[in-house]
Design a protein around this motif. Sequence first.
Motif: not given
Length: 441
Positions: A406-419
């Motif tokens: 199938g197709t796996f779609i991931l929902l992320w936000h730019n602030e999540t990658l601020s660490d």
Amino acid sequence: MELLILVPKISNRLFYIFELIFKDLICVEYKITTDSEAFAAYDGPKFSYGNNKINDELFQKASRLLFERNIHDIQDSDLRIIDFKDMKAIFPVYNDKSMFPFDPFAASFFLVSRYEEYLPHVCDKYNRYQAKDSILFKMNMLERPLVNIWAKEIGERLKEAFPKLVFKKKTFTFIPTYDVDAAWAYKNKGLFRISAAFFRDLLNLDFEEIKTRWQVLTGKRKDPFDTFDFQIQLQKELDLHPVYFILCGGYDLNDKNISLRNVDFQNLIKRLGDYADVGIHPSFASYLNTNKMRDEITDLSKVLNSWITKSRQHFLRLNLPSSYQKLIELDITDDYTMGYASQAGFRAGIASTFKFFDLTQDAITKLNIHPFAVMDGTLRDYLNLNEEESLKKVKNLITEVKRVNGTFILLWHNETLSDEKRWTGWVALYREILNFALDKE
């Protein structure tokens, strides 16, 4: 050689779900007929779907759902949960000659049409259908793409009965998506918002926040939400093809992105458009407001100099069928909202793109629905999982989707990658998710 399927009646519902299962998921050529004599004379692969078996053909006992047009409460007997292999199923049928002890076509239609969301229900505080009320949650099957699994079972049964029947090969697809709710944490907010933020921090005696804000605004430190260079680096390194959804409505309680009149924001959007597809993230305030949503789409289209055709609702607010009807009216062709904020998994029971079927119109529409499997905020804020627990859950979801190609779609936000702060450690987590999805471990 095509598969011939005998049915008592060809309805819009039946045609829709057969197209999804046989054409899109199983990838086999097929034809539907209501002519029992032609069916009996056909010497190729065939099976019947209806109330009774004709001769010695493969047979699937049918429920009534696909032969109806109205929307009504589904009988408890149809929603009775039964065991099927290592999973659960609904729409049980009672016929020992049937291929399956449940009707996989009716069950699949019930899930992908989101039939239950048309029925009376209690929404959460954001006017969203609640995951806990869904049949998949009650079945404890929300984290398995049952429609894909059932389709695979149908395919295996057909392969066993008709070895010469040709099935096209499907492959697993991974699509990362980003919601840009706030492009920057401190920069480009305007004098009033910046001043108000400093005053708030001072009242709270939050001197660390004051220091960070000042360092960013004076150029001594990069804005923590500005993780776009890293995202583009990942795209190039891993050959990713993400989709960005930009919130560009007016400032409000639940809409706090930068003004689209800001030149830096415009330049950022254009830059993202150079590397990826960009869609609209209709604002909280535009919910079910066609004119406001049209204005937001138009404004974003002007920045990109191309018409926007993709969308995902802010806060994942979705009202069926109204939300989708309005998107169609505004020439949106692809929507990525189908998923829950409170739970990971497959809201429509499927990990593949499918057409929106409007139950109120009894019609297949041109709107493509792309269901996502999990959101960063779901893991951390709703489920209260740490990085290790989050990684385990996401890996399990990806594994389920890989099993059915199938197709796996991931929902992320730019602030999540601020660490930073609440997202410390999540860059490493994100890299591990990408590596697992792309088989680079």
